[in-house]
Design an enzyme around this catalytic site. Structure first.
Site, PDB file in Angstrom:
ATOM      1  N   GLY A 199       0.838  -1.189   0.000  1.00  6.09           N
ATOM      2  CA  GLY A 199       0.000   0.000   0.000  1.00  6.09           C
ATOM      3  C   GLY A 199       0.871   1.237   0.000  1.00  6.09           C
ATOM      4  N   GLY A 213       3.242   4.122   0.946  1.00  2.00           N
ATOM      5  CA  GLY A 213       4.345   4.286   1.895  1.00  2.00           C
ATOM      6  C   GLY A 213       4.950   2.961   2.298  1.00  2.00           C
ATOM      7  CG  HIS A 260       6.073  -3.509  -6.081  1.00  2.60           C
ATOM      8  ND1 HIS A 260       5.181  -2.487  -5.831  1.00  2.60           N
ATOM      9  CD2 HIS A 260       6.015  -3.741  -7.417  1.00  2.60           C
ATOM     10  CE1 HIS A 260       4.606  -2.128  -6.967  1.00  2.60           C
ATOM     11  NE2 HIS A 260       5.100  -2.874  -7.948  1.00  2.60           N
ATOM     12  CG  ASP A 261       7.091  -0.072  -1.350  1.00  2.00           C
ATOM     13  OD1 ASP A 261       6.179  -0.259  -2.180  1.00  2.00           O
ATOM     14  OD2 ASP A 261       6.868   0.101  -0.133  1.00  2.00           O
ATOM     15  CG  ASP A 287       3.708  -3.067 -11.454  1.00  6.34           C
ATOM     16  OD1 ASP A 287       4.336  -2.650 -10.458  1.00  6.34           O
ATOM     17  OD2 ASP A 287       2.941  -2.346 -12.117  1.00  6.34           O
TER      18      ASP A 287
END
EC number: 3.1.1.4
Length: 154
Positions: free
Chosen positions: A57, A59, A75-76, A126
């Protein structure tokens, strides 16, 4: 023009003006949601990952709580790397707004060859995350945990 027609026309115009103020979902996030549901064969909605653990999600901070949360952390970091690429250095090429091309076939996600450098990088971020999500255990107690226990993601 008949007064009833004018009233209908006015109502349509007002509703269109209202709809114009609703911000659209960034296209690459919509792509990401589709990749997630492709990789997990539709067994879990992409929304289930929107507020999971400390990193899934908006942050992210603290220590990832489990393998799925680690997928989100990676992923971040991948999106962070995308933002450093010269090909991705303007607003509409941001990982959050840049739509890319992909294929989904029986749970297999493929980023297509027609993506430019930035889109290909984002698609692979992704794709890797979606495959990681599909292979990780989903712990229901970690959904929205940062709202239940605000000390957990310090």
């Amino acid at each position: 023009m008949h007064p009833a027609h004018l009233l209908v026309l006015l109502a349509v115009c007002v509703s269109l003006l209202g709809a114009a103020r609703i911000p659209p979902l960034p296209l690459s996030l919509l792509n990401f949601a589709n990749l997630i549901e492709c990789a997990n064969h539709g067994t879990r909605s992409a929304l289930a990952y929107a507020d999971y653990g400390c990193y899934c999600g908006k942050g992210g901070r603290g220590t990832p709580l489990d393998d799925l949360d680690r997928c989100c952390h990676v992923h971040d970091d991948c999106y962070g790397e995308a933002e450093k690429l010269p090909a991705c250095n303007y607003l509409m090429s941001s990982p959050y707004f840049n739509s890319y091309s992909y294929k989904c076939n029986e749970g297999k996600v493929t980023c297509t060859d027609d993506n430019d450098e930035c889109k290909a990088f984002i698609c692979n971020c992704d794709r890797t995350a979606a495959i990681c999500f599909a292979g990780a255990t989903y712990n229901d107690e970690n959904f929205m945990i940062s709202k239940k226990r605000n000390d957990i993601c310090q």
